[in-house]
Design an enzyme around this catalytic site. Structure first.
Site, PDB file in Angstrom:
ATOM      1  N   GLY A 181      -1.524  -1.224   9.742  1.00  0.00           N
ATOM      2  CA  GLY A 181      -0.253  -0.148  10.019  1.00  0.00           C
ATOM      3  C   GLY A 181      -0.395   0.926   9.103  1.00  0.00           C
ATOM      4  CD  GLU A 218       1.880  -3.841  -2.571  1.00  0.00           C
ATOM      5  OE1 GLU A 218       2.332  -4.788  -3.041  1.00  0.00           O
ATOM      6  OE2 GLU A 218       0.789  -3.317  -3.051  1.00  0.00           O
TER       7      GLU A 218
END
Lengths: 778, 161, 296
Positions: free
Chosen positions: A484, A737
């Protein structure tokens, strides 16, 4: 900054059309024909128990059942960093939901029915559900064989206790540093467990052909790592295992490493010739993959009146669960970086990986940094307030910059942290009070900084294969995963920049370990950097071959040749304009004699950081260079608190992250919008809650609340800072992240600004905040 | 006992024999070969199995296949037969999705919204989408695409003045 | 996702046929309308019927109309039907306000108002509002028709006054007089799809006793009769509302569960009551918040 043609320009995802039309295949979408078998797992109802016996007779009588498999068939251990797991429980179970046996049947219904009829008798053992209980004297020992487990050299277990790994870091003299401080602040912060809750549950189909070839289709971030662990655990050659990974419906770390996939692979070994499918229900997804580990962090920081942080002592007790084969490396990563992005002279870090009788902990977006940053950035704010220094200014004064010495002695990479802090603060009008929209509402602003390094073995490698097609288009095969984040598009842009072939003429394929080049794993926000370097190398090699062909066929000096607009041009011969499509497969005719030079252009590239090492002193953590680099950033937030209900409405979040070079700005903006909301989920709504027997109370999306489209901030302001990463492809480093790491303390800081209450325990739900507000009153 | 079920899926007629316990989601995926409705939560919470039943969005995990006898279903496979819809085009341009697992359900929910309410306000889009969970995107690029598609459609159909 | 039960399925075309099926042997029957509660209950083995009777092909059960001063809501009328009904918006907008807070569009397109009070989970949204509106539940069986006041409908979690062999054909909701004001307030964890942690419905009619009911704070939706009496006696000024809020703890008996603590539910019932009464009074006076504006 260098002006590029494709890199740095927002590029629509190359997988966009496939996904928007439903054409993109996910693992559960693959068809396998009538010989497909279905598996269902028999799970432990106990958090800790000895298995006395398993009676499979009744289950075997259910029509449609092919086989019932127990741990007797598979006795080897496995694990990514620490081999503390079995494919099925052997003599004991260590968490509610652990797989004890499995039924293979012709239909899902038969498998489900039969699984209920496997009778397992247990002797219940005492269990521990938090780190204090697990570390207490006389606590039940979960892994008496800890000393014998295989492990990576940088782990330091304490056999005879529940400590699977203790990462220590010592720099300077913390006691002296604290004595030197004008203000010392000490507190404990707690972070519960969380679920990745990707919308696609884990799924695996495995088939051992009658000829002995194992093929595994899995929803995974780690096809090559899976192949490696399957080979070791099942005793097969890597050559004979093929892992195919179609699109993955969300990873966030939850589909890294190996969890339920190994059950599927093992079951296939028992029904040669039949594909076997295992598909987790949402409940199983919550309980038996990885959970984000819980954390209890004790933090002491001292600072001088001038705003200099003198010393930091951070003790992190990680509730790592029943098996820590992956989670122990989360503990390790935090244990060398839990200073946050600050220059601190005296540091003491203790990061303890503690076994508990809860589901296995593991990687989750942020890899430990999201967890410790809650306490750290809360504490930094409180210190600033205590010293009477503006929290933005306090962070600026201590912010790490390129060239600084890191806690373990290595040097910090180039870093745009100061720019990130300034731009995030500016974007939310830091320092300017905003009026409240109604009498029951209070407005608050918060700021937080962050950093994170990829946590990888020192020899994590990436590779790429590239080939040209007859029409001049390009196929690239890599084994990073498109989960994604936009990885396929970024790889296409990198190759495009070198080859002058636009990204929409480049197809980048998801992995099949038979055909695609190696990738360690798609984790750690490292693939743009690591695999990007491999693709860059492959593209450079392809370009060199193309130019060499032109040189050999037409005689041009290679140094004069370059690629632009899918053509070879020359700096010395303005008439040369050779379209790539005319010769990248069929070669270039040599005018003198009609022979051809060149041939199909294929290339490969591989990359491994050759400067990292995990060799350090176990007592001090000094030495080595465990991290390739850090990505830094900062964020600001404006929220409103309804003081009658405790409900929070987030108005604005501005997040600045130093991407080095943004390969695809729209993808980074997507990571920021998504990471911010995932972070808000953890701080405002989500929490895994267990009863006193270790059973998960909310294993559904009904009661594990994810933020919805009505729960987003009014505005998310993405800010991309670009301070080149010298060893990155075109200067890029990863950001995926990082975008959720600062969100929890950001909210805590803004809440204190709004209502004067400091919450030190996540999540800050409306209810928790209301109770804190009313406790303050009373 | 099997029941004969006749239905239309994306305009094609299907006759199937189904057991009462079979879910529409399972039957579509395993018997009709329509893969875009995805299993996500199996209890109506996530919306990834959304299909249009006679034009209205429903959770195919909460519908028994036997219930849809005589009805018409549309999935995202049926939307783009003549090329991408305006909404889909905007979603591609704005990179609205990341992993894409929730995309089919969201596309259908948004398609229904625009059919019922061609010029929605932002908060109306949010409310309509709030039963379709997306873990990747933060929803903003999806909402932007719905609003852009509505504005484009309005611009191209607006009467001349 | 698989349902592992052996089930028979009936889709009768008429009420007579339905009742006949229901009267055949004492099977474990579940009636199916929208299925949004029945299907997951089957999957999770919360119920284990051996047959399903699907009501969706029965003529007349989808009626939604104003008849004799009451809104007639057939048992197949979905929450989306209510939201889309001009009659509901004109005469009973609070019903659309409540319906708009139920789950999500995809659920509301299927879930029915009658199904919601038949599954009778403590957090059902329709329950408190129907209590506050004084609705009546209409049942039919082979023995004839029967009407139950909604005050007598809820008997416990997932337990109602329905008897074996009966079908709820519709509910009737007496339309409040013009000049009434009503409000439905709901506490939930997210602003999007969620179950109610607690909710309150308030209906104020000129000159009449206010009707107020809470949801998700007792085994069943509950009327708040002492609060109603107090407000009826003292009016709706700030002092009366303060006094009413003071009675909340006597009216509801919330529990602590994974969705909220008892203490928070109780406190939020007080806030919701204050906000809902104020909103309803404002609407009665013509200057309250637009229906659908979240009060929490």
């Amino acid at each position: 900054m260098v002006d590029h043609t494709f890199v740095g320009h927002s590029t629509p995802r190359i997988d966009g059309v496939e996904k928007i039309t439903g054409a993109a295949p996910f693992t559960d979408d693959l068809d396998f024909g009538p010989d497909l078998l279905h598996a269902e797992v028999v799970a432990s109802p106990h958090a800790h128990a000895r298995i006395l016996g398993i009676d499979t007779y009744l289950a075997e009588q259910v029509p449609g059942v092919v086989k019932v498999v127990t741990g007797k068939s598979f006795q080897s251990t496995f694990g990514l960093y620490l081999e503390d797991r079995h494919i099925f429980a052997q003599d004991r179970v260590r968490f509610v939901g652990e797989q004890v046996a499995a039924v293979i049947a012709r239909t899902r219904t038969a498998a489900k029915r039969a699984a209920r009829m496997v009778i397992v008798s247990y002797e219940v053992l005492p269990a521990v559900f938090d780190t204090d209980a697990a570390l207490a004297d006389g606590a039940v020992e979960l892994h008496p064989d800890l000393a014998d487990y295989g492990r990576v050299p940088w782990f330091h277990p304490r056999p005879g206790t529940n400590i699977a790994h203790w990462r220590k870091l010592r720099k300077g003299d913390v006691a002296a540093g604290l004595r030197d401080a004008d203000l010392v602040l000490e507190d404990t912060y707690t972070v519960p467990r969380y679920a990745h809750a990707a919308i696609e549950p884990h799924a695996v189909v495995a088939e051992l052909s009658v000829a002995g070839r194992l093929t595994v289709w899995s929803a995974s971030q780690s096809p090559y790592t899976q192949r490696n662990l399957f080979a070791e655990a099942l005793g097969l050659s890597h050559r004979d295992i093929r892992v195919v990974t179609p699109y993955v419906g969300g990873g966030f770390g939850g589909k890294a490493g190996v969890t339920m996939e190994i059950i599927g692979a093992a079951l296939a070994m028992t029904v040669r010739g039949h594909p076997v499918k295992l598909h987790w229900s949402r409940e199983q997804e919550f309980v038996n993959t990885y959970q984000r580990q819980g954390l209890r962090a004790h933090l002491t920081i001292g600072a001088r009146r001038d705003g200099t942080i003198t010393a930091l002592q951070h003790t992190l007790h990680w509730d790592a669960g029943a098996y820590v084969e992956y989670g122990a490396n989360v503990v390790n990563a935090a244990g060398i970086s839990a200073t946050g992005p600050y220059r601190i002279e005296h540091v003491q870090l203790d990061s303890l990986c503690v076994y508990t009788n809860l589901p296995p902990g593991g990687p989750y977006r942020g890899f430990g940094y999201s967890e410790f940053t809650f306490g750290l950035e809360s504490h930094i704010d409180r210190l600033a307030h205590g010293l009477g220094i503006d929290p933005v200014e306090f962070r600026r004064r201590n912010a790490v910059v390129g060239g600084d010495e890191l806690p373990y002695g290595a040097q910090m990479n180039p870093s745009g942290l100061l720019e990130a802090i300034d731009r995030a603060a500016d974007a939310i009008d830091w320092g300017i009070e905003q009026p409240a929209p109604s009498p029951t509402v209070r407005v608050g602003k918060g700021i937080a900084a962050f950093w994170k390094a990829p946590a990888m073995p020192p020899n994590a490698g990436s590779a790429a294969f590239l080939k040209f097609n007859e029409d001049g288009s390009v196929n690239i095969t890599v084994s990073g995963m498109e989960i994604g984040q936009g990885y396929l598009t970024a790889m296409a842009q990198i190759a495009a920049e070198v080859l002058s072939v636009p990204p929409d003429r480049i197809r980048v394929e998801t992995p099949d370990t038979d055909r695609n080049a190696y990738e360690w794993q798609t984790v750690a926000s490292h693939v743009t950097w690591g695999c990007g370097n491999a693709v860059l190398a492959a593209a450079n090699q392809a370009r060199d071959r193309i130019l060499d062909t032109v040189h050999r066929a037409l005689g041009h000096d290679v140094a004069s040749l370059y690629l632009v607009d899918e053509q070879v041009r020359s700096t010395t011969d303005p008439d040369l304009a050779l379209p790539l499509r005319e010769f990248v497969v069929t070669g270039l005719e040599q005018p003198s004699d009609g022979t051809f030079k060149g041939g199909p252009v294929v290339a490969s590239g591989s990359f491994m950081p050759e400067f990292t090492s995990t060799r350090s002193d176990p007592e001090t953590g000094q030495g080595g260079k465990p991290n390739v680099h850090y990505t830094v950033g900062a964020a600001g937030l404006v929220l409103e608190v309804d003081v009658e209900t405790g409900r929070i409405a987030v108005r604005t979040v501005a997040l600045a992250v130093d991407a080095g070079t943004a390969i695809n700005p729209v993808a980074i903006e997507g990571q920021i919008a998504g990471g911010v909301l995932q972070g808000l989920g953890t701080v405002l709504y989500e929490e895994l809650r267990f009863d006193d027997g270790g059973r998960l109370l909310n294993p559904t999306l009904t009661d594990y609340k994810l933020p919805t489209a009505s729960d987003i901030p009014d505005r998310v302001i993405p800010i991309i800072v670009e301070v080149d990463q010298p060893d990155g492809p075109f200067g890029a480093r990863g950001v995926g992240e990082h975008t959720m790491i600062p969100i929890a303390p950001l909210v805590a800081n803004a809440v204190e600004d709004a209502v004067g209450v400091r919450i030190t325990s996540m999540p800050i739900t409306a209810e928790r905040l209301y109770l804190a507000l009313t406790a303050e009153d009373g | 006992m099997g029941h004969a079920v006749a239905l239309k899926v994306n305009g094609e007629s299907w006759s199937l024999e189904v057991e009462p316990a079979e879910l529409l989601l399972e039957v579509l995926r395993s018997r009709v070969g329509i893969k875009s409705p995805k299993p996500g939560c199996e209890r109506g919470d996530c919306g990834s199995c959304t299909v249009l039943l006679d034009g209205r969005s429903v959770r195919s995990c909460l519908v028994l296949a036997v219930e849809v006898d005589g009805h018409e279903l549309t999935t995202v496979e049926g939307l783009g037969i003549d090329g991408l819809t305006e909404l889909q085009q905007r979603m591609v341009e704005l990179s609205s999705f990341q992993c894409g697992y929730c995309a089919p359900g969201i596309v259908l929910t948004a398609t229904e919204l625009l059919a019922v309410n061609p010029r929605p306000e932002r908060h109306e889009v949010q409310a309509a989408m709030s039963g379709n969970l997306c873990r990747c995107t933060g929803y903003a690029p999806i909402i932007d695409a719905v609003l852009t598609a509505a504005a484009t459609a309005a611009a191209t159909t607006a009467p001349e003045v | 996702m698989t349902i592992s039960l052996d089930l028979a399925y009936h889709a009768p075309a008429s009420l007579d046929e339905t009742l006949e099926i229901l009267s055949e042997q004492a099977g474990r029957t579940v009636l199916l309308a929208g299925g949004t509660d029945v299907v997951p209950s089957l999957r999770d083995d919360l119920i284990s019927p051996n047959r399903i009777v699907d009501l969706k092909r029965v003529e007349g059960l989808g009626d939604l109309a104003v008849i004799d001063g009451a809104l007639h809501v057939g048992c197949l009328v979905t929450f989306s039907d209510l939201i889309g009904s001009p009659a509901v918006h004109a005469r009973l907008p609070v019903l659309a306000e409540m319906a708009g807070m139920v789950a999500s569009v995809g659920i509301r397109n299927r879930a029915t108002l009658v199904g919601n009070i038949c599954s009778a989970v403590p957090s059902c949204d329709a329950g408190p509002l129907l209590l506050a509106l004084g609705a009546r539940v209409h049942l039919v069986s082979r023995e004839g028709v029967r009407t139950v006041d909604v005050d007598d409908w809820f008997e416990g979690p997932r337990r109602t006054a329905i008897r074996s062999g009966e079908v709820v054909t519709h509910v009737t909701i007496p339309l409040p007089a013009s000049g009434h004001g009503a409000a439905y307030a709901r506490l939930s964890r997210t602003r999007g799809e969620d179950l109610a942690q607690a909710c309150v419905a308030v209906v104020l009619e000129p000159g009449d006793r206010p009707r107020i009911a809470f949801g998700a704070v007792a085994p069943t939706p509950v009327r708040a009769r002492r609060i109603e009496a107090l407000l009826h006696a003292q009016g709706l000024d700030a002092g009366a509302i303060d006094a009413a809020v003071g009675l909340v703890a006597e009216e509801v008996a919330p529990i602590t569960d994974v969705r909220a603590t008892r203490r928070y539910r109780l406190a939020m019932c007080e806030v919701m009551l204050r906000r809902a009464v104020t909103a309803a009074a404002g609407r009665a006076a013509g200057d309250g918040p637009v229906h659908g504006t979240p009060l929490m």
